[in-house]
Design an enzyme around this catalytic site. Structure first.
Site, mmCIF file in Angstrom:
data_model
loop_
_atom_site.group_PDB
_atom_site.id
_atom_site.type_symbol
_atom_site.label_atom_id
_atom_site.label_comp_id
_atom_site.label_asym_id
_atom_site.label_seq_id
_atom_site.Cartn_x
_atom_site.Cartn_y
_atom_site.Cartn_z
ATOM 1 N N SER A 280 26.275 29.673 -21.847
ATOM 2 C CA SER A 280 27.535 30.119 -21.239
ATOM 3 C C SER A 280 28.138 31.285 -22.009
ATOM 4 O O SER A 280 28.909 32.072 -21.456
ATOM 5 C CB SER A 280 28.528 28.955 -21.187
ATOM 6 O OG SER A 280 28.840 28.510 -22.502
ATOM 7 N N LYS B 275 20.061 34.194 -24.030
ATOM 8 C CA LYS B 275 19.371 32.981 -24.461
ATOM 9 C C LYS B 275 18.406 32.445 -23.400
ATOM 10 O O LYS B 275 18.725 32.382 -22.219
ATOM 11 C CB LYS B 275 20.387 31.880 -24.819
ATOM 12 C CG LYS B 275 21.282 32.192 -25.986
ATOM 13 C CD LYS B 275 20.492 32.260 -27.296
ATOM 14 C CE LYS B 275 19.983 30.913 -27.749
ATOM 15 N NZ LYS B 275 21.066 29.961 -28.064
ATOM 16 N N HIS C 41 25.195 -17.156 -9.247
ATOM 17 C CA HIS C 41 23.766 -17.443 -9.387
ATOM 18 C C HIS C 41 23.028 -16.599 -8.357
ATOM 19 O O HIS C 41 23.128 -16.840 -7.150
ATOM 20 C CB HIS C 41 23.492 -18.929 -9.157
ATOM 21 C CG HIS C 41 22.145 -19.379 -9.650
ATOM 22 N ND1 HIS C 41 20.966 -18.978 -9.069
ATOM 23 C CD2 HIS C 41 21.802 -20.199 -10.679
ATOM 24 C CE1 HIS C 41 19.943 -19.535 -9.699
ATOM 25 N NE2 HIS C 41 20.426 -20.274 -10.690
ATOM 26 N N SER D 251 19.308 -10.423 -19.172
ATOM 27 C CA SER D 251 20.283 -9.336 -19.052
ATOM 28 C C SER D 251 19.779 -8.074 -19.732
ATOM 29 O O SER D 251 19.943 -6.957 -19.215
ATOM 30 C CB SER D 251 21.619 -9.766 -19.669
ATOM 31 O OG SER D 251 21.438 -10.172 -21.018
ATOM 32 N N ALA D 252 19.142 -8.232 -20.891
ATOM 33 C CA ALA D 252 18.674 -7.065 -21.648
ATOM 34 C C ALA D 252 17.544 -6.341 -20.933
ATOM 35 O O ALA D 252 17.522 -5.106 -20.856
ATOM 36 C CB ALA D 252 18.219 -7.500 -23.040
ATOM 37 N N GLU E 4 13.610 19.800 -24.814
ATOM 38 C CA GLU E 4 14.606 19.060 -25.598
ATOM 39 C C GLU E 4 15.006 17.773 -24.881
ATOM 40 O O GLU E 4 15.204 16.730 -25.519
ATOM 41 C CB GLU E 4 15.830 19.950 -25.843
ATOM 42 C CG GLU E 4 15.566 21.088 -26.816
ATOM 43 C CD GLU E 4 16.711 22.075 -26.900
ATOM 44 O OE1 GLU E 4 16.808 22.778 -27.916
ATOM 45 O OE2 GLU E 4 17.510 22.163 -25.945
ATOM 46 N N THR F 168 -0.104 23.550 -40.842
ATOM 47 C CA THR F 168 0.069 22.225 -41.428
ATOM 48 C C THR F 168 1.324 22.264 -42.293
ATOM 49 O O THR F 168 1.548 23.244 -43.013
ATOM 50 C CB THR F 168 -1.152 21.801 -42.281
ATOM 51 O OG1 THR F 168 -1.358 22.747 -43.340
ATOM 52 C CG2 THR F 168 -2.415 21.746 -41.416
ATOM 53 N N HIS F 169 2.132 21.230 -42.190
ATOM 54 C CA HIS F 169 3.444 21.197 -42.859
ATOM 55 C C HIS F 169 4.353 22.323 -42.370
ATOM 56 O O HIS F 169 5.291 22.709 -43.068
ATOM 57 C CB HIS F 169 3.294 21.275 -44.383
ATOM 58 C CG HIS F 169 2.423 20.217 -44.979
ATOM 59 N ND1 HIS F 169 2.881 18.960 -45.303
ATOM 60 C CD2 HIS F 169 1.107 20.219 -45.280
ATOM 61 C CE1 HIS F 169 1.894 18.239 -45.797
ATOM 62 N NE2 HIS F 169 0.798 18.976 -45.784
ATOM 63 N N TYR G 277 0.804 -1.217 0.000
ATOM 64 C CA TYR G 277 0.000 0.000 0.000
ATOM 65 C C TYR G 277 0.841 1.273 0.000
ATOM 66 O O TYR G 277 0.308 2.365 -0.149
ATOM 67 C CB TYR G 277 -0.934 -0.008 1.218
ATOM 68 C CG TYR G 277 -1.752 -1.275 1.277
ATOM 69 C CD1 TYR G 277 -2.821 -1.469 0.414
ATOM 70 C CD2 TYR G 277 -1.429 -2.301 2.162
ATOM 71 C CE1 TYR G 277 -3.562 -2.644 0.445
ATOM 72 C CE2 TYR G 277 -2.163 -3.475 2.203
ATOM 73 C CZ TYR G 277 -3.235 -3.641 1.350
ATOM 74 O OH TYR G 277 -3.955 -4.806 1.372
#
Length: 448
Positions: free
Chosen positions: A273, A278, A70, A317-318, A285, A150-151, A5
């Site tokens: 920097s 900016k 193991h 492993s993956a 991003e 659009t586009h 919980y």
């Protein structure tokens, strides 16, 4: 005992401490189930002893694993030492009943599914919170005019609230998919080697799964089939794509040339920097970058589905890397977007300036339809609109003085529209007379 919980933080879910805590609980529950069943020699008193004395020490487990190579055996060895530590000399050791009739995947796969349920619950909360923020902001900006694109090219007027609303609906679909994927991965299996229950009664599986809030796998082949996990990974990738879509839109709208929105810029924050002026969309991003990780990891999950015969460990492993990374990344992406969208700074006057930037070209579709309604053919109407539109476009492109698209139409002898009709057409609100339809639908949107 694990606390079902109290929800841990995302990183904690994939820690060894949490995994071992779940392993411990599964092993204790299995002993309690065996005692309840009464088909082997374990007594309820021994099960109670195991419950009271079960423990582990991560460092000790790591040290044992360094020798055994193991992880499950290392864990069971350490847990057994804790269980038997206070047993009087000469008495039977209760730890002998731990892992009785089980195999490593019974423990590992059931625990993993429990971890994935824990992690998905956090994402469900994240998704709901962001979706509700998007819905709230949609109604706040219901009347805020902006140009639709659009586009990447100006198309027709819309309201900025529709952008937020579109995100809310997509997040609702993600929310529903996450709920479905949670149910699809909430499985457990304690069926022994190759899944035949040869040394363990199915009652044990039912008992453990019921306590953990899981469903028993109807036919595990020692492992829980990885299609469950691949489906979840695909949903995570889709949800990450939604986050990327939101972040990409914000990044594009924050371009200096557009500047209709800005992500929150904290007091004391620095943008560059080298260039003190900016204000970069760095958080959006970051969201876009992390989405690539989550989407790429979905391929790992798909590749993990095909194992040799009843099992191998090529998947193990993956997925230890990919699953943790995907959940942690997506949770962080949500936290970023919750802050961005909730505090997104809008510039309505800049939106209006951009809407008028093409000198009325965005009203071309309404002009086309109105001309057709006067009785001329669509082909004739299209030529009139395109000729005057392109003349306006070239003036806009060259930044040269000139008349607006509306003025060119008014001066065009081929145009069959009256000045009053043109005035009505060149009103951005004429495009939004039915916007209440989408907001009425959005009003009914609930994350449940």
């Amino acid at each position: 005992m694990i606390d079902r919980y109290t929800r841990p933080e995302m990183g904690r879910i994939f820690s060894l401490e949490n995994k071992y805590a779940i392993w411990q609980e599964i092993e204790v529950l299995a002993c309690e189930a065996q005692a309840e069943l009464g088909k082997i020699g374990i007594t309820k008193e021994e099960a109670a002893w195991i419950r009271e004395h079960a423990a582990f020490d991560k460092d000790e487990v790591d040290a044992i694993e360094a020798v055994t190579n193991h992880d499950v055996i290392a864990f069971l060895t350490d847990m057994g030492r804790h269980i038997d530590a206070d047993v009087p000399e000469g008495d039977p050791k209760p730890s002998r009943w731990v892992h009785f009739g089980m195999t490593s995947s019974d423990l590992g796969d059931t625990a993993l599914c429990y971890q994935l349920v824990q992690a998905t619950d956090i994402l469900l909360d994240d998704c709901k919170k962001l979706g509700e923020i998007c819905k709230r902001r949609a109604f706040e900006e219901r009347e805020t005019l902006c140009v639709g694109r659009t586009h990447g090219i100006h198309a027709e007027p819309m309201t900025f609230g529709m952008k937020f609303g579109s995100w809310a609906w997509e997040l609702k679909r993600d929310y529903d998919r996450l709920k479905d994927a949670r149910a699809n991965v909430a499985f457990g299996a304690i069926s022994g080697a190759v899944g035949t229950y040869s040394s363990i009664d199915p009652f044990v599986e039912e008992y453990v799964c019921e306590y953990l809030g899981l469903v028993h796998d109807p036919l595990s082949t020692q492992v829980i089939s990885r299609d469950h996990h691949a489906y979840l990974a695909g949903v995570l990738a889709t949800t990450a794509a939604t986050c990327e879509r939101i972040a990409t839109e914000i990044r594009n709208l924050q371009r200096t040339d557009t500047l209709e929105v800005e992500e929150p810029f904290r007091k004391g924050q620095k943008g560059s920097s080298a260039m003190p002026h900016k204000r970069n969309p760095i958080t959006a991003e970051k969201v876009c970058g992390l989405s690539r990780v989550v989407k790429a990891n979905a391929q790992v999950a798909f590749d993990n589905v095909a194992l040799w015969h009843e099992r191998d460990i090529s998947h193990s492993s993956a997925e230890r890397v990919a699953q943790a990374d995907s959940f942690i990344a997506l949770d962080h992406m949500f936290q970023c977007l919750i802050r961005i969208v909730d505090g997104l700074v809008l510039y309505p006057q800049r939106m209006l300036a951009n809407l008028n930037k093409t000198r009325g070209l965005i009203y071309s579709s309404k002009v086309l339809l109105a001309l057709v309604e006067t009785g001329i053919t669509r082909e004739e109407a299209y030529k009139i609109v395109q000729d005057d539109a392109m003349a306006t476009w070239h003036e806009v492109q060259d930044c040269t003085p000139g008349t607006s698209f509306k003025d060119k139409l008014a001066a065009d002898s081929r145009c069959t529209l009256t000045p009053q009709q043109l005035d009505a057409i060149f009103d951005p609100q004429s495009f939004l007379v039915r916007k209440d339809v989408v907001f009425d639908r959005l009003e009914k949107l609930e994350f449940e």
